[in-house]
Design an enzyme around this catalytic site. Structure first.
Site, PDB file in Angstrom:
ATOM      1  N   LYS A  45       0.816  -1.206   0.000  1.00 59.61           N
ATOM      2  CA  LYS A  45       0.000   0.000   0.000  1.00 59.61           C
ATOM      3  C   LYS A  45       0.850   1.257   0.000  1.00 59.61           C
ATOM      4  O   LYS A  45       0.361   2.335  -0.252  1.00 59.61           O
ATOM      5  CB  LYS A  45      -0.906   0.035   1.240  1.00 59.61           C
ATOM      6  CG  LYS A  45      -1.753  -1.190   1.397  1.00 59.61           C
ATOM      7  CD  LYS A  45      -2.484  -1.158   2.769  1.00 59.61           C
ATOM      8  CE  LYS A  45      -2.550  -2.548   3.296  1.00 59.61           C
ATOM      9  NZ  LYS A  45      -3.008  -2.568   4.707  1.00 59.61           N
ATOM     10  N   GLY A  46       2.145   1.099   0.306  1.00 59.79           N
ATOM     11  CA  GLY A  46       2.993   2.262   0.508  1.00 59.79           C
ATOM     12  C   GLY A  46       3.079   3.220  -0.671  1.00 59.79           C
ATOM     13  O   GLY A  46       3.264   4.425  -0.493  1.00 59.79           O
ATOM     14  N   ASP A 102       7.403   3.517  -2.804  1.00 60.12           N
ATOM     15  CA  ASP A 102       7.660   4.613  -1.866  1.00 60.12           C
ATOM     16  C   ASP A 102       9.098   4.570  -1.381  1.00 60.12           C
ATOM     17  O   ASP A 102       9.772   5.595  -1.310  1.00 60.12           O
ATOM     18  CB  ASP A 102       6.678   4.572  -0.677  1.00 60.12           C
ATOM     19  CG  ASP A 102       6.583   3.186  -0.022  1.00 60.12           C
ATOM     20  OD1 ASP A 102       6.935   2.181  -0.680  1.00 60.12           O
ATOM     21  OD2 ASP A 102       6.154   3.102   1.135  1.00 60.12           O
ATOM     22  N   ASP A 105      14.305  -0.099   1.039  1.00 64.47           N
ATOM     23  CA  ASP A 105      14.942  -0.190   2.348  1.00 64.47           C
ATOM     24  C   ASP A 105      16.028  -1.270   2.239  1.00 64.47           C
ATOM     25  O   ASP A 105      17.135  -0.982   1.787  1.00 64.47           O
ATOM     26  CB  ASP A 105      13.853  -0.535   3.375  1.00 64.47           C
ATOM     27  CG  ASP A 105      14.243  -0.229   4.811  1.00 64.47           C
ATOM     28  OD1 ASP A 105      15.342  -0.612   5.206  1.00 64.47           O
ATOM     29  OD2 ASP A 105      13.446   0.381   5.541  1.00 64.47           O
ATOM     30  N   PHE A 154      13.853   4.878  10.964  1.00 65.84           N
ATOM     31  CA  PHE A 154      12.504   4.387  10.655  1.00 65.84           C
ATOM     32  C   PHE A 154      11.622   5.577  10.286  1.00 65.84           C
ATOM     33  O   PHE A 154      11.314   6.417  11.116  1.00 65.84           O
ATOM     34  CB  PHE A 154      11.886   3.594  11.807  1.00 65.84           C
ATOM     35  CG  PHE A 154      10.721   2.780  11.319  1.00 65.84           C
ATOM     36  CD1 PHE A 154      10.926   1.549  10.695  1.00 65.84           C
ATOM     37  CD2 PHE A 154       9.425   3.261  11.430  1.00 65.84           C
ATOM     38  CE1 PHE A 154       9.860   0.812  10.195  1.00 65.84           C
ATOM     39  CE2 PHE A 154       8.345   2.515  10.933  1.00 65.84           C
ATOM     40  CZ  PHE A 154       8.570   1.298  10.326  1.00 65.84           C
ATOM     41  N   VAL A 155      11.268   5.649   9.010  1.00 64.04           N
ATOM     42  CA  VAL A 155      10.525   6.810   8.518  1.00 64.04           C
ATOM     43  C   VAL A 155       9.083   6.450   8.188  1.00 64.04           C
ATOM     44  O   VAL A 155       8.780   5.329   7.805  1.00 64.04           O
ATOM     45  CB  VAL A 155      11.208   7.442   7.287  1.00 64.04           C
ATOM     46  CG1 VAL A 155      12.528   8.079   7.686  1.00 64.04           C
ATOM     47  CG2 VAL A 155      11.427   6.430   6.180  1.00 64.04           C
ATOM     48  N   ASP A 161       4.126   3.509   6.458  1.00 65.56           N
ATOM     49  CA  ASP A 161       3.393   3.290   7.707  1.00 65.56           C
ATOM     50  C   ASP A 161       4.277   2.740   8.811  1.00 65.56           C
ATOM     51  O   ASP A 161       5.349   2.195   8.575  1.00 65.56           O
ATOM     52  CB  ASP A 161       2.261   2.282   7.483  1.00 65.56           C
ATOM     53  CG  ASP A 161       2.798   0.859   7.283  1.00 65.56           C
ATOM     54  OD1 ASP A 161       3.636   0.661   6.388  1.00 65.56           O
ATOM     55  OD2 ASP A 161       2.392  -0.052   8.053  1.00 65.56           O
TER      56      ASP A 161
END
Ligand code: PRP
Ligand code: MN
Ligand code: MG
Length: 181
Positions: A45-46, A102, A105, A154-155, A161
């Site tokens: 969903k990001g 998005d 990582d 952690f963003v 989310d």
């Protein structure tokens, strides 16, 4: 009334910086895909916010499709186990695919997706990610369009989310440790 932005320690990328960057990336994408029909694949969903804003910046013909995968669950660390929650509707045969994410990582989600897509007969596959954390990379992922390289914090926000919350923040910021400690 509590404000979700109070749970951030720092704002890393502002709404305006995101808008400007997406406009810049869109100009490159328009040039690179001139005369081609591009299929944007948003990773749910990001990627919802990036997809919505990038797509509206683009002035070339395009289609949109969605893939739902998840590797994080409720934790703050990638499990490395990628689950397909919803597959594409589109047949990728002969298509020019641009995956919209998005964030990269560890890179595990995208490297898994790229491998999964490679067998579907696309004419080309590229990646556009708003954010990337170079220090967190566990695998190398070739990404043609990158918005911002950010530190290994952690963003959340702008689609990202923690435990399904904070996606609606307009900026991207660092989540205060007390929230997930
Ligand atoms: C997040 C993010 C990327 C992925 C990046 O998705 O949106 O898709 O993790 O992490 P990686 O490079 O370490 O694989 P998540 O699995 O949390 O699902 P979501 O998009 O529904 O939040
Ligand atoms: Mn995601
Ligand atoms: Mg997530």
């Amino acid at each position: 009334q509590s404000d979700i932005s109070d749970d951030l320690t720092t704002i890393l990328v502002t709404e305006q910086e995101i808008r400007d960057k997406l406009a810049e990336l869109a100009r490159q994408i328009e040039t690179d895909y001139a005369g081609k029909d591009v299929l944007l694949v948003g990773v749910l969903k990001g990627a919802v916010m990036v997809m919505a804003d990038l797509a509206r910046e683009l002035r070339i013909p395009l289609s949109m499709d969605w893939m739902a995968v998840s590797s994080y669950g409720a934790g703050t660390k990638s499990s490395g186990v990628v689950q397909i929650r919803k597959d594409l509707d589109a047949d990728l045969t002969g298509r020019h695919v641009l995956i919209v994410e998005d964030i990269i990582d560890s890179g595990l989600t995208l490297s898994w997706l790229l491998e999964n897509f490679a067998s579907r007969g696309a004419a080309s596959i590229e990646v556009c990610a708003l954010l990337r954390k170079p220090e967190a990379a566990k695998v190398h992922v070739e990404c043609k369009y990158v918005g911002f390289d950010i530190p290994n914090d952690f963003v959340v926000g702008y689609g990202l989310d923690f435990d399904e919350k904070y996606r609606n923040l307009r900026d991207v910021g660092v989540l205060a440790p007390h929230v997930y400690a």
